[in-house]
Design an enzyme around this catalytic site. Structure first.
Site, short mmCIF file in Angstrom:
data_model
loop_
_atom_site.label_atom_id
_atom_site.label_comp_id
_atom_site.label_asym_id
_atom_site.label_seq_id
_atom_site.Cartn_x
_atom_site.Cartn_y
_atom_site.Cartn_z
CE LYS A 196 -2.73 3.31 1.75
NZ LYS A 196 -3.28 4.06 2.86
CG ASP A 251 -6.54 1.68 2.66
OD1 ASP A 251 -7.62 1.57 2.03
OD2 ASP A 251 -6.14 2.75 3.11
N1 LIG Z 1 -5.59 9.45 -2.39
C1 LIG Z 1 -5.14 8.64 -1.41
N2 LIG Z 1 -4.49 9.16 -0.37
C2 LIG Z 1 -4.06 8.34 0.57
N3 LIG Z 1 -3.39 8.57 1.70
C3 LIG Z 1 -3.19 7.40 2.29
O1 LIG Z 1 -2.53 7.21 3.42
N4 LIG Z 1 -3.71 6.43 1.59
C4 LIG Z 1 -4.26 6.97 0.50
C5 LIG Z 1 -4.94 6.45 -0.60
O2 LIG Z 1 -5.16 5.23 -0.73
N5 LIG Z 1 -5.36 7.32 -1.53
#
Ligand SMILES: Nc1nc2[nH]c(O)nc2c(=O)[nH]1
Length: 378
Positions: A274, A293
């Site tokens: 991730k 996630d």
């Molecule tokens: N656009 C997103 N921003 C994120 N910040 C983070 O911690 N995860 C993400 C994500 O999946 N997409």
């Protein structure tokens, strides 16, 4: 524009639950790196709030919404320095962006040196060559829910950050919330050169790999980084051992294909699939990288892959979700993911009709848990 301001207020309040405040206070405030020199002091006085020189950026609000782009989980370095105004450092340039009454974005440099270089660096950082409105038109044509959300979240753009800066921020992000990540990122940022203060915030150039070498794991642990301290120091050491330099090595990943980028990033301590996908999307030109996630899994099993609802999220299923995003949205699938991700943040719920929410009700047990990852509890 009024509703954007209200949203910002909600973002700050969402970060202030009692438990989160308690945990955040464990983080020791960063010590200022270098005291202001006569040069930096002169730089500050060049652009005080009263005498700022604003220039147009030729980006409408549909192309760039500051409140939807800066405080929504892809960077933790930009500060809301006044109403509809955000300030940050791009390379060594301290820059404030703001929305005009009609929504258009303008910018102000806090130093008179190298204005052309600063503007070029800013446009690069904003991925300004990519037409967000054009992408969203295409996404909306293939997805009615995307079209409905896009009407409320216009201008949520993907940035093109410095890869090292992005990597360190996302090492801080694991099992963490936006308020606490921001404190950690502020802490390490203070190792870099101080370039000014705006709206009561201190700004620093992001520290180089070399500057990170002066910090020990214990110092980061003492400052409240927990297990992330080990990952940051391990990654710094791994990068320092790269022939030709770790920052150059990271930047060279921009030329590779996504699977090779993910494999290369995954060799660094603390970088899982991730985090690797976030770094690939937000700094390495991998526009179809799709971070998966639990929050994205929930969206996917509700709208894209309903046949997987009820299954346990595994690395194999993460790949399946990412592939489903690419099938649906194409080569800029990561940009589509960004809008869908932002739509899940509670800070946006006030402006999104409830029939478009994936989670109808927040789980109070999880809200109490300040360690929850960036996502629906932020
Ligand atoms: N656009 C997103 N921003 C994120 N910040 C983070 O911690 N995860 C993400 C994500 O999946 N997409």
């Amino acid at each position: 524009m009024q509703s954007l301001h209200l949203r910002l207020v909600k973002v700050s309040l969402a970060a202030m639950t009692t438990k989160k405040r308690k945990r955040s206070s464990k983080l020791i405030p960063p010590t200022p790196s270098t005291p202001p020199t006569p040069q930096t002091q002169a730089r500050h006085s060049l652009n005080t709030a009263k005498a700022r020189a604003w220039a147009p950026l030729n980006l409408t609000q549909a192309e760039l919404s500051l409140p939807l782009t800066f405080p929504t989980g892809q960077t933790f370095r930009w500060k809301n320095t006044a109403r509809l105004e955000y300030t940050g450092v791009v390379g060594s340039h301290l820059i404030t962006l703001k929305h005009l009454q009609n929504g258009d974005v303008c910018y102000c440099l806090h130093s008179h040196s190298h204005p052309e270089k600063a503007k070029t660096a800013l446009l690069d950082f904003l991925n300004a060559a990519v037409s967000l409105a054009g992408l969203w038109k295409a996404f909306s044509a293939s997805d009615a829910r995307f079209a409905a959300l896009a009407r409320h979240l216009s201008g949520a753009r993907v940035l093109r950050q410095d890869p090292f800066e992005c990597l360190i921020q996302f090492l801080c992000s694991s099992n963490n919330n936006i308020a606490r990540i921001t404190k950690m990122v502020d802490h390490v940022s203070s190792l870099g050169e101080h370039v000014g203060d705006v709206g009561g915030f201190q700004f620093h150039v992001f520290p180089s790999l070399e500057q990170f070498s002066s910090v020990s794991e214990q110092q980061l642990r003492d400052a409240g980084f927990g297990y992330r301290a080990k990952y940051i120091i391990g990654t710094v050491n791994a990068l320092r051992s790269k022939p030709g330099g770790g920052e150059e090595w990271l930047r060279s990943l921009r030329k590779l294909d996504l699977p090779d980028v993910i494999s290369a990033l995954s060799t660094l301590p603390g970088v899982g699939p991730k985090v690797a996908a976030c770094i690939a999307l937000f700094s390495l030109d991998q526009h179809h990288a799709v971070p998966v996630d639990t929050h994205v899994w929930r969206i996917a099993t509700k709208y894209l892959l309903p046949e997987l609802a009820g299954s346990q999220l595994t690395p194999k299923l993460c790949n399946r979700v990412a592939e489903a995003f690419v099938t649906k949205y194409g080569t800029y699938a990561g940009w589509a993911q960004t809008l869908l991700f932002i739509a899940e943040l509670p800070s946006q719920k006030a402006i999104i009709p409830s029939h478009l929410w994936t989670i109808k009700q927040r789980n109070p047990a999880k809200v109490e848990d300040g360690e929850e990852e960036v996502g629906p509890n932020d």
